[in-house]
Design a protein around this motif. Structure first.
Motif, PDB file in Angstrom:
ATOM      1  N   UNK A 114       0.823  -1.219   0.000  1.00  0.00           N
ATOM      2  CA  UNK A 114       0.000   0.000   0.000  1.00  0.00           C
ATOM      3  C   UNK A 114       0.851   1.260   0.000  1.00  0.00           C
ATOM      4  N   UNK A 115       2.058   1.185   0.556  1.00  0.00           N
ATOM      5  CA  UNK A 115       2.921   2.372   0.594  1.00  0.00           C
ATOM      6  C   UNK A 115       3.351   2.797  -0.796  1.00  0.00           C
ATOM      7  N   UNK A 116       3.232   1.899  -1.765  1.00  0.00           N
ATOM      8  CA  UNK A 116       3.589   2.226  -3.150  1.00  0.00           C
ATOM      9  C   UNK A 116       2.388   2.708  -3.961  1.00  0.00           C
ATOM     10  N   UNK A 117       1.258   2.937  -3.273  1.00  0.00           N
ATOM     11  CA  UNK A 117       0.133   3.590  -3.927  1.00  0.00           C
ATOM     12  C   UNK A 117      -0.982   2.687  -4.402  1.00  0.00           C
ATOM     13  N   UNK A 118      -0.908   1.410  -4.119  1.00  0.00           N
ATOM     14  CA  UNK A 118      -1.956   0.498  -4.574  1.00  0.00           C
ATOM     15  C   UNK A 118      -3.027   0.338  -3.504  1.00  0.00           C
ATOM     16  N   UNK A 119      -4.263   0.126  -3.948  1.00  0.00           N
ATOM     17  CA  UNK A 119      -5.309  -0.350  -3.050  1.00  0.00           C
ATOM     18  C   UNK A 119      -5.164  -1.866  -2.958  1.00  0.00           C
ATOM     19  N   UNK A 120      -5.068  -2.376  -1.750  1.00  0.00           N
ATOM     20  CA  UNK A 120      -4.747  -3.789  -1.544  1.00  0.00           C
ATOM     21  C   UNK A 120      -5.767  -4.422  -0.605  1.00  0.00           C
ATOM     22  N   UNK A 121      -6.386  -5.484  -1.062  1.00  0.00           N
ATOM     23  CA  UNK A 121      -7.240  -6.312  -0.220  1.00  0.00           C
ATOM     24  C   UNK A 121      -6.471  -7.570   0.144  1.00  0.00           C
ATOM     25  N   UNK A 122      -6.258  -7.796   1.438  1.00  0.00           N
ATOM     26  CA  UNK A 122      -5.530  -8.962   1.915  1.00  0.00           C
ATOM     27  C   UNK A 122      -6.523 -10.020   2.392  1.00  0.00           C
ATOM     28  N   UNK A 123      -6.387 -11.231   1.874  1.00  0.00           N
ATOM     29  CA  UNK A 123      -7.282 -12.330   2.236  1.00  0.00           C
ATOM     30  C   UNK A 123      -6.433 -13.463   2.804  1.00  0.00           C
ATOM     31  N   UNK A 124      -6.402 -13.572   4.121  1.00  0.00           N
ATOM     32  CA  UNK A 124      -5.655 -14.650   4.756  1.00  0.00           C
ATOM     33  C   UNK A 124      -6.529 -15.901   4.751  1.00  0.00           C
ATOM     34  N   UNK A 125      -6.180 -16.843   3.892  1.00  0.00           N
ATOM     35  CA  UNK A 125      -6.981 -18.059   3.722  1.00  0.00           C
ATOM     36  C   UNK A 125      -6.059 -19.190   3.328  1.00  0.00           C
TER      37      UNK A 125
END
Length: 261
Positions: free
Chosen positions: A49-60
């Motif tokens: 995210x620090x590089x400007x992306x929207x990130x959805x994290x899915x721990x599965x």
């Protein structure tokens, strides 16, 4: 997440090649859905995210049907087309086949084979409906040779390579592209997790995950069918494996993968 950027999915994204693939996607202007089963995923997502992306994290845990469903449900819930996917999650285990734990062998097959095939089917069903999208599947140079002392891992990667090449042919008239990424030994946590640090392969030279990932994403974006990454030594080994008998390749793998005292 915004809907102004293309969206990419990366599995096995908490470290190693997967994290570097995710970084490459961010550098090419993608938003991300990242997956891993370990607690390092959130730290990786924060870094991305620090590089400007929207990130959805899915721990599965993709070794289970529930984990696969959980990840795909989250992807669909975003309501955005999936422009790219890097199916990268995988594990290995060293040792003679008669000595390795069967439960561990099953985990390798569930993650490397079943989850890769399941997600490939889900991703491609969505992409072919739109006739758009790019998929990168992490195979291995191990797919080209019988894997003495890592038999189940090499066999799992042979399945992945064969499956991907078959589907490439089925979709040859489609705008959807599938690329196989074939690394050799890479400087990740793989060898420690596979209990192979005392082997010739574990002690030998390794490519950087950054280089492997960069070659993979470049090939994906170019729509190439296959990329052997990253060093000349790995490319030479893959070329040699095309002509060597399986018995010779198995013996060579034994030298590299058998634990040393």
């Amino acid at each position: 997440m915004t809907d102004t950027k293309p969206l990419a999915l990366v599995t096995g994204a908490s470290s190693g090649i997967g994290l570097e693939l995710a970084k490459q996607f961010v550098q090419h202007g993608f938003d991300l859905v990242v997956n891993a089963e370990d607690d390092g995923l959130e730290q990786a997502a924060t870094l991305l995210r620090t590089d400007g992306a929207d990130v959805t994290a899915v721990q599965a845990d993709l070794r289970t049907p529930e984990g696969i469903e959980q990840l795909w449900t989250r992807v669909q819930a975003l309501g955005r087309p999936l422009d790219a996917a890097a199916l990268n999650a995988g594990v290995g285990e060293g040792g003679a086949f008669v000595d390795t734990d069967w439960a561990k062998d099953l985990e390798i097959m569930q993650l490397n084979v079943v989850s890769t095939a399941a997600l490939l089917k889900l991703v491609l069903t969505e992409m072919t409906r739109r006739n758009a999208g790019r998929v990168l599947v992490t195979s291995s140079i191990a797919s080209t040779q019988p894997g003495s002392y890592q038999a189940v891992y090499n066999a799992s990667k042979s399945f992945v390579q064969s499956l991907t090449e078959a589907v490439q042919d089925e979709l040859k008239d489609s705008a959807v592209t599938i690329t196989t990424l074939m690394p050799g030994p890479t400087d990740t946590h793989f060898f420690a997790r596979a209990h192979m640090l005392t082997t010739g392969m574990g002690k030998g030279p390794k490519d950087s995950p950054e280089d492997v990932a960069r070659h993979g994403i470049e090939a994906l974006l170019a729509g190439e069918k296959k990329v052997v990454a990253a060093s000349l030594a790995v490319k030479a080994q893959e070329a040699l494996n095309r002509v060597l008998p399986d018995s010779v390749k198995a013996a060579g793998n034994r030298v590299l993968a058998k634990p040393r005292d």
